[in-house]
Structures are given as C-alpha cells and as structure tokens.
Write a protein that holds these residues in place. Structure first.
Motif, PDB file in Angstrom:
ATOM      1  N   ILE A  72      -5.420  -1.590  -6.506  1.00 49.97           N
ATOM      2  CA  ILE A  72      -4.253  -1.928  -5.687  1.00 49.97           C
ATOM      3  C   ILE A  72      -4.107  -0.893  -4.580  1.00 49.97           C
ATOM      4  N   LEU A  73      -3.891  -1.353  -3.364  1.00 46.18           N
ATOM      5  CA  LEU A  73      -3.569  -0.468  -2.254  1.00 46.18           C
ATOM      6  C   LEU A  73      -2.077  -0.598  -1.974  1.00 46.18           C
ATOM      7  N   LEU A  74      -1.386   0.514  -1.972  1.00 47.52           N
ATOM      8  CA  LEU A  74       0.057   0.554  -1.743  1.00 47.52           C
ATOM      9  C   LEU A  74       0.354   1.459  -0.559  1.00 47.52           C
ATOM     10  N   ASN A  75       1.230   1.003   0.318  1.00 50.21           N
ATOM     11  CA  ASN A  75       1.781   1.886   1.343  1.00 50.21           C
ATOM     12  C   ASN A  75       2.988   2.572   0.717  1.00 50.21           C
ATOM     13  N   LYS A  76       2.756   3.759   0.171  1.00 50.56           N
ATOM     14  CA  LYS A  76       3.792   4.459  -0.595  1.00 50.56           C
ATOM     15  C   LYS A  76       4.940   4.911   0.313  1.00 50.56           C
ATOM     16  N   PRO A  77       6.159   4.537  -0.043  1.00 50.61           N
ATOM     17  CA  PRO A  77       7.316   5.026   0.716  1.00 50.61           C
ATOM     18  C   PRO A  77       7.642   6.480   0.342  1.00 50.61           C
ATOM     19  N   LEU A  78       8.466   7.098   1.149  1.00 50.01           N
ATOM     20  CA  LEU A  78       9.012   8.394   0.780  1.00 50.01           C
ATOM     21  C   LEU A  78       9.927   8.247  -0.434  1.00 50.01           C
ATOM     22  N   ASP A  79      10.155   9.353  -1.125  1.00 51.00           N
ATOM     23  CA  ASP A  79      11.109   9.424  -2.244  1.00 51.00           C
ATOM     24  C   ASP A  79      10.679   8.597  -3.443  1.00 51.00           C
ATOM     25  N   MET A  80       9.408   8.278  -3.551  1.00 54.26           N
ATOM     26  CA  MET A  80       8.867   7.627  -4.753  1.00 54.26           C
ATOM     27  C   MET A  80       7.877   8.566  -5.418  1.00 54.26           C
ATOM     28  N   THR A  81       7.921   8.614  -6.747  1.00 50.71           N
ATOM     29  CA  THR A  81       7.082   9.522  -7.512  1.00 50.71           C
ATOM     30  C   THR A  81       5.893   8.777  -8.116  1.00 50.71           C
ATOM     31  N   CYS A  82       4.727   9.425  -8.097  1.00 53.42           N
ATOM     32  CA  CYS A  82       3.515   8.859  -8.702  1.00 53.42           C
ATOM     33  C   CYS A  82       3.518   9.167 -10.200  1.00 53.42           C
ATOM     34  N   SER A  83       4.294   8.422 -10.949  1.00 53.67           N
ATOM     35  CA  SER A  83       4.454   8.683 -12.379  1.00 53.67           C
ATOM     36  C   SER A  83       4.871   7.407 -13.087  1.00 53.67           C
ATOM     37  N   HIS A  84       4.646   7.388 -14.399  1.00 46.99           N
ATOM     38  CA  HIS A  84       5.124   6.283 -15.236  1.00 46.99           C
ATOM     39  C   HIS A  84       6.506   6.576 -15.811  1.00 46.99           C
ATOM     40  N   LYS A  85       6.855   7.866 -15.962  1.00 48.66           N
ATOM     41  CA  LYS A  85       7.983   8.206 -16.827  1.00 48.66           C
ATOM     42  C   LYS A  85       9.084   9.032 -16.181  1.00 48.66           C
ATOM     43  N   GLU A  86       8.860   9.621 -15.024  1.00 49.39           N
ATOM     44  CA  GLU A  86       9.890  10.487 -14.446  1.00 49.39           C
ATOM     45  C   GLU A  86      11.107   9.675 -14.018  1.00 49.39           C
ATOM     46  N   THR A  87      12.220  10.357 -13.841  1.00 49.17           N
ATOM     47  CA  THR A  87      13.439   9.682 -13.399  1.00 49.17           C
ATOM     48  C   THR A  87      13.347   9.377 -11.910  1.00 49.17           C
ATOM     49  N   GLY A  88      14.170   8.458 -11.463  1.00 48.83           N
ATOM     50  CA  GLY A  88      14.178   8.093 -10.053  1.00 48.83           C
ATOM     51  C   GLY A  88      13.178   6.991  -9.752  1.00 48.83           C
TER      52      GLY A  88
END
Length: 244
Positions: A72-88
């Motif tokens: 999958i190619l994603l245009n990652k936005p700001l304020d997003m975390t590369c994680s499965h479990k973190e908050t936010g």
C-alpha cells in the motif's frame, strides 16, 4: 510446476480479518460468500488460492480484499503515528478497519515520525519489508526539507563526505546528496533509515528542520493529485520501481 495452494474458506477469510471462523460459518450459511457467482454455503470447504481469487470471490456482495502480499502506498498526513497501538491518530486508521485483524499483519516499511508527511509504504509481506529497509539494498529516499535558517553552503559537501557522525552514534552516515532549492529549502537523498536521520543531519549543521516531506522511495513517487490521507494498492510493476 508449482502446485496451487488451497485453504479452507473459514481459515482464509479469518486470516484476512473478516471475522472468527464461527462468524464466517454463519456468513456462509446465509449465502453471503460466493465464488464465481455460486454461493459457498460450507465454510469448511477447501478452495484453490489463486492470484485471481479476489476478482472471483465476493463477501456480502463486495469483491474479496487483496490476498496476502499486498503493498500500500499512503500519502501520510502530519500528526499521524506509524504504529498499531499508540494513542492518537494512526496511519492504520485510514485503511479498512478489518485490515487491522489480518494475519500476517500489515506493517509500515520503515517509519515517518509524527511531524513528517509524504510517501509511506505498508505491506503484509515480511520478506519485501526487509528487502526495502536493508542497508545492503541502498534504496534511496528523497525528502523535501524546509529549514528554520538559510543554508550556509557547506552542508552538501558534509553530507556527501560519508564522514558525518550523528550525536550518540559510533558509525558515520553513508554519503547523502543535497540539492538546494532555495536559501532555506532543499531536497535530500539518503539511503539509510536511522532514527530521525534527516532532522539530526541538519541539527549537526546548527540548523533546524521546520517541515519534512518524503517525496520518493527508490523509483516510486507520490501520484499527482494524491491528497494527504489517500492511499492506493500497488501493482507488481509499481512495487518493482522501489528497487530502481
């Protein structure tokens, strides 16, 4: 000639996040699962897992999700975390919810920190993930960097020298290429993926990164017009571009 693998319907769909085997058995009994337009009423039935299965099988009237091995190619936005479990907000939030239950799991290929936007790859193919991030592959990543202060003209030679040592590390960085765009903006090409590498490289020159956006991985760029938060599945041809 390789033998086509087979799988029980309930086991396959459960691994793809559609539910437990019990839930999938209920779906089958009510006619919600079909193959080649024929209802599969018995979820314990074994079927060939062919590359075209997603085009031939329907779940609740919708095409089956991609089989394992997707990228999958994603245009990652700001304020997003590369994680499965973190908050936010998490990068996985933009994908179909059931994809979080897939086995093997979908993971990011490397990470972009919360304040970095741009091209992010995700996959459930562990072998591919390790090939992309392996230092031996020298997969280039290009970042657009906006700085707090103007460049002083010495950064390009320093980054290209292969002698820059980041604070707290005992091995110098591999040579990196700097292309000046304006007095406080540049494109930086790196072939490593050390922790906060780009930010720390400019910190070593006494500057600060205000804005960081990844534009390219290997020969793969963000498609024109892809907005932050949008994503697409990559074809085999597009996946091959990563290693160009």
């Amino acid at each position: 000639m390789a033998k086509t693998p087979t799988s029980r319907v309930d086991r396959l769909l459960s691994s793809m996040g559609y539910g437990s085997r019990t839930e999938i058995a209920r779906m089958a009994r009510r006619g919600a699962i079909s193959l080649d337009a024929v209802a599969l009423l018995d979820a314990t039935k074994r079927i060939p897992v062919t590359p075209d299965l997603s085009a031939r099988m329907e779940i609740g009237g919708e095409a089956l999700d991609p089989l394992a091995g997707m990228v999958i190619l994603l245009n990652k936005p700001l304020d997003m975390t590369c994680s499965h479990k973190e908050t936010g907000a998490l990068v996985h939030d933009v994908l179909p919810e059931r994809w979080r239950r897939r086995d093997p799991a979908i993971s990011t290929i490397g990470r972009l920190d919360k304040q970095t936007s741009g091209l992010l790859l995700l996959t459930d193919d562990g072998g591919l993930l390790h090939r992309v991030i392996s230092p031996k592959r020298h997969v280039a990543k290009i970042y657009r960097v906006n700085l707090a202060r103007p460049l002083d003209g010495t950064e390009g030679a320093l980054f290209a020298s292969g002698q820059l040592m980041l604070e707290g590390e005992d091995k110098p960085l591999a040579p990196a290429e700097l292309q000046v765009v304006s007095e406080a903006e540049a494109l930086l090409t790196v072939t490593e993926g050390r922790y906060h590498q780009v930010r720390r490289m400019f910190a070593a020159t006494g500057n600060h990164v205000d804005k960081l956006h990844r534009e390219r991985v290997g020969g793969l760029s963000l498609p024109d017009g892809m907005a932050p938060g949008q994503w697409k599945l990559l074809s085999d041809k597009e996946i091959a571009l990563i290693f160009q």
